[in-house]
Design a protein around this motif. Structure first.
Motif: not given
Length: 667
Positions: A217-222
Motif C-alpha cells: 500500500n504505497p499510497d498510504k504513506y506517499t
C-alpha cells in the motif's frame, strides 16, 4: 472410450550436439566412399602378385610411390576365373573411375620393380607398369585444423563451467557470465515462510512488516509526502534469525523477491561483479515494485581503501561502487527495496550505511527469556513431546542461546529420545541435549589415572564451593568429572541475564573461575595445567575491565575500544608503552587479588570442600541438592515465577540445567 492424453508426446528439444554428430557422420562417410573402401578391392601379398603375374592375369600395375602401395588391375579373361571370383563381382556402390581388384603394400621399391621386370621378361608379358602419387586432401585438412578445433572446444567448455552453467541455459552461455545469479522467489513452488514462523524478534519483525506494507500500500504513506525506504540492513550475531526474517518477507510480500549472497558477485574476471549488480537491479526495476535480499553483504560491502597495499584496481571495490550507484544515484528507481544481512556491520563502508541507501538498520539481538519460550514453541511443533514439558523452565535455563541454538537443542532432544526408543521427548532429553551441545560428547571410556581423577574432582569442587559462597557468582547447577569433548571435567552454571555489570559482580565471577586452581593449591600445594580455560577467561575479563569499560582506578575513565573497527587495521596501539606497562600491571594485580580471595574462601571451608570432592569422586555427577546438603541453603539464590520474573521468596526450586560451563582442558 476415454482418450489417451499421452498420444502426442513432447518432441525432443533441439540440441547443437546434433549438428556436430551429423558433420562427423558425413566426414566418415566421405572418407569411406571417397577412398573406395566399400568396393570389392582385396588386399594381396607380393608372392600372390608374382603368381598372378606369371599366369598372365594382370593387365596393369599402378605403383603409388608416396604411400608404398601398388594397385593391381586384372584382365577380362582373368576375371572369369574362379580364383578371382571375390573381386570379379560388382561393387556395393557405383564408383566414379576404374577400381583396382587388388592392392598390396610393398617394401623396397627397387626390389619390387626388379621382381616384376624379371617375371615379365621370363614370360614375355606386356603388363603395363605405371607410377602415380595420391593425396588425401580432406584428411590433410582435418589434421591441419584438428588442434585448433580441440583448443577452441576446450576453451568453450571451460568458459561455460566458469560461468556457472552446463548446457544451453541462460547462465551457461559464454556471453552471459555477467548476468545476475539472483534467485527469484516463487511463492507457488518455493517453500513459503510467514511471519508466524518467526518467533520473538518483535522489534525487528515490526520493521520488516512495515516494509512489506510499504510495497503493498504505497499510497498510504506517499499521500502524506513520505518516501518509501530504499533499504534496510539486518545486523546481529550469527543464528539470531536474520535470514529467516528475509524468508518471511519473501513469503509475505506479494511482490517479486530476488535473493542472493554477497559472494555471488565475486568472480575471477574483471568487471563481472559490477555487471551482475547492474543486471540484478535492471531485472528488479523491470518487475518493480520488488525486493532484493543480499545475504552476507560484507563479502562486497567492506570499507574501501583498507588492506589494499598493492595499489592495484580492486574488483571488489568496483562491485561496491556499482552497488552504491544503483542504490542511490542518478536514475535510481524508488520502487526497489534492498534488504541485506550481516553480522559484521563494523567493517562495512560508511557510504553504504548512510541514509538514502540503507535508511534503516535493524538490530536482531539474542532472544530474552520470553522470546526464547516463543522460539521453543515454534521448533517444538513437529516434535512429539510429553504433556508435562515446561517451556518456561526450558526458556529460563537457556540464557544466551540464539534461535539456531534452540532449534539445535530441540533436534538433539528428539534424536536422543529416538535413540532411547521413547514414544515422546521428555524434559530429561532436553537436559541431555543441552549437555551434549554445551559440553560435548561424553567420553566415559577415556583413560584417567586415579591421581588425575582426584585432582579433577578437587578442581571442580573448588569451582562449586567458591561460587556457592559468593553473592554475585552465577548459581551452580551441576558438577561432573565425566570427560566431555576436550574437557576433563565441567561445572555448569545458570548465569543471570544482566544488561549492565558492576565491578563487584565481575570480580565475584573471576574469583569463582579461579576457584579450581585455588583448590589444587589448598589441597595439594601444587597447581596443574588443567586451568587453561579458566585463566583464559579471567584474563579476558580483567583486560576488559581495565581497557574497555574503564573500571580501574589507576588507568581511570578511559577506554581503548573502537566500535568502528578501525583499530583492526592499525599498526600501533592507541596508548604509549608506559600505559601498556600500567595496563599489564593492573590486570595482573586484579587477577592475583581474586586468586588470593578464592584461596581464603577455600581455606575457611576446607572440610566442606573435601566432603564435596569425595562425593564427586563417588558419584561422578552431583547436582544443586548435593551442595545444599553440605553447605546449607544458598542465601543469594533468586527464584523466578512461570513468566520468568524474579520472586521475593525462595519457595521454588530452579535447578537442573547447564548453560555456562568452566572446563579443564587436557593439556
Amino acid at each position: 472410450m476415454a482418450k489417451d492424453n499421452n498420444t502426442n508426446p513432447k518432441k525432443p528439444k533441439f540440441s547443437s550436439w546434433w549438428i556436430y554428430g551429423l558433420i562427423l557422420v558425413l566426414v566418415i562417410a566421405f572418407q569411406l566412399f571417397g577412398s573406395g573402401n566399400l568396393s570389392n578391392t582385396k588386399k594381396t601379398t607380393t608372392s600372390e602378385l608374382q603368381e598372378y603375374l606369371r599366369n598372365g592375369d594382370i593387365s596393369k600395375i599402378l605403383i603409388i610411390t608416396n604411400t608404398r602401395q601398388a594397385k593391381v588391375f586384372l584382365t577380362d579373361e582373368a576375371l572369369q576365373k574362379g580364383v578371382h571370383k571375390d573381386v570379379s563381382e560388382k561393387p556395393f556402390l557405383p564408383s566414379s573411375g576404374i577400381v583396382p581388384q587388388y592392392i598390396l603394400d610393398y617394401g623396397d621399391l627397387q626390389n619390387f620393380e626388379n621382381e616384376i621386370k624379371k617375371i615379365k621378361q621370363e614370360n614375355n608379358l606386356d603388363t603395363i607398369v605405371d607410377y602415380d602419387t595420391e593425396s588425401n586432401y580432406l584428411g590433410d585438412f582435418l589434421l591441419g585444423i584438428l588442434p585448433f578445433i580441440l583448443i577452441i572446444g576446450i576453451w568453450i567448455y571451460l568458459m561455460r563451467r566458469m560461468s556457472g552453467g552446463g548446457g544451453g541455459g541462460a547462465g551457461g552461455q559464454i556471453f552471459n557470465i555477467g548476468k545476475s545469479k539472483a534467485k527469484l522467489f516463487d511463492e507457488k513452488t518455493d517453500t513459503r515462510t510467514s511471519f508466524k514462523d518467526v518467533a520473538g524478534l518483535e522489534g525487528a519483525k515490526e520493521e520488516v512488516e512495515e516494509i512489506v506494507d510499504f510495497l503493498r500500500n504505497p499510497d498510504k504513506y506517499t499521500s502524506l509526502g513520505g518516501k518509501i525506504p530504499k533499504g534496510a540492513l539486518l545486523v546481529g550475531p550469527p543464528g539470531t534469525g536474520k535470514t529467516l526474517l528475509a524468508k518471511a518477507v519473501a513469503g509475505e510480500a506479494k511482490v517479486p523477491f530476488f535473493s542472493l549472497s554477497g559472494s555471488d558477485f565475486v568472480e575471477m574476471f574483471v568487471g563481472v561483479g559490477a555487471s551482475r549488480v547492474r543486471d540484478l537491479f535492471k531485472q528488479a526495476k523491470d518487475k518493480s515494485p520488488a525486493i532484493i535480499f543480499i545475504d552476507e553483504i560484507d563479502a562486497i560491502g567492506r570499507a574501501r581503501g583498507k588492506n589494499n597495499f598493492t595499489g592495484s584496481n580492486d574488483e571488489r571495490e568496483n562491485t561496491l561502487n556499482q552497488l552504491l550507484t544503483e542504490m542511490d544515484g542518478f536514475g535510481t528507481n524508488t520502487n526497489v527495496i534492498v534488504l541485506a544481512a550481516t553480522n559484521r556491520a563494523d567493517v562495512l563502508d560508511k557510504a553504504l550505511m548512510r541514509a538514502g541507501r540503507f535508511d534503516r538498520q535493524i538490530y536482531v539481538d539474542l532472544p530474552d527469556i520470553r522470546e526464547r519460550k516463543e522460539i521453543f514453541e515454534v521448533h517444538l511443533r513437529p516434535i512429539k513431546t510429553a504433556e508435562t514439558l515446561d517451556l518456561d523452565f526450558l526458556a529460563r535455563q537457556t540464557p544466551g542461546f540464539s534461535g539456531a541454538d534452540i532449534a539445535n537443542v530441540c533436534n538433539e532432544a528428539a534424536l536422543i529420545a529416538a535413540r532411547k526408543e521413547k514414544k515422546a521427548v521428555t524434559k530429561q532429553d532436553f537436559l541431555d541435549a543441552v549437555d551434549r551441545i554445551v559440553g560435548g560428547l561424553e567420553k566415559k571410556n577415556k583413560i584417567i589415572t586415579p591421581g588425575e581423577k582426584k585432582t579433577i574432582a578437587y578442581h571442580e569442587a573448588g569451582h562449586a564451593t567458591v561460587s556457592w559462597m559468593l553473592e554475585h557468582a552465577s548459581p551452580l547447577v551441576k558438577v561432573t568429572i565425566v570427560p566431555r569433548g576436550q574437557s576433563l571435567g565441567a561445572a555448569w552454571y545458570l548465569p543471570e541475564e544482566r544488561l549492565i555489570v558492576r565491578p563487584a559482580q565481575m570480580k565475584d565471577e573471576m574469583c569463582a573461575t579461579l576457584g579450581g586452581r585455588a583448590a589444587e593449591k589448598v589441597i595439594f600445594n601444587q597447581i596443574s595445567t588443567g586451568a587453561l580455560s579458566d585463566l583464559e577467561k579471567v584474563t579476558k575479563q580483567a583486560r576488559a575491565m581495565v581497557t574497555v569499560y574503564g573500571l580501574n582506578d589507576k588507568i581511570g575513565n578511559l577506554t581503548y575500544y573502537d566500535s568502528s573497527g578501525q583499530t583492526d587495521y592499525g599498526f600501533s596501539k592507541p596508548y604509549s608503552e608506559d600505559t601498556a606497562q600500567k595496563i599489564d600491571r593492573e590486570i595482573s594485580i586484579l587477577i592475583e587479588d581474586q586468586y588470593k580471595r578464592a584461596i581464603e574462601v577455600l581455606e575457611e571451608n576446607k572440610d566442606k570442600l573435601t566432603i564435596l570432592a569425595e562425593r564427586l569422586l563417588e558419584k561422578e555427577v552431583i547436582f544443586k541438592e548435593d551442595l545444599e546438603k553440605i553447605f546449607g541453603k544458598r542465601p543469594f539464590d533468586k527464584v523466578f515465577d512461570k513468566k520468568g520474573q524474579e520472586k521475593l521468596s525462595n519457595d521454588e526450586d530452579t535447578n537442573d540445567l547447564p548453560l555456562e560451563e568452566e572446563t579443564e582442558e587436557n593439556k
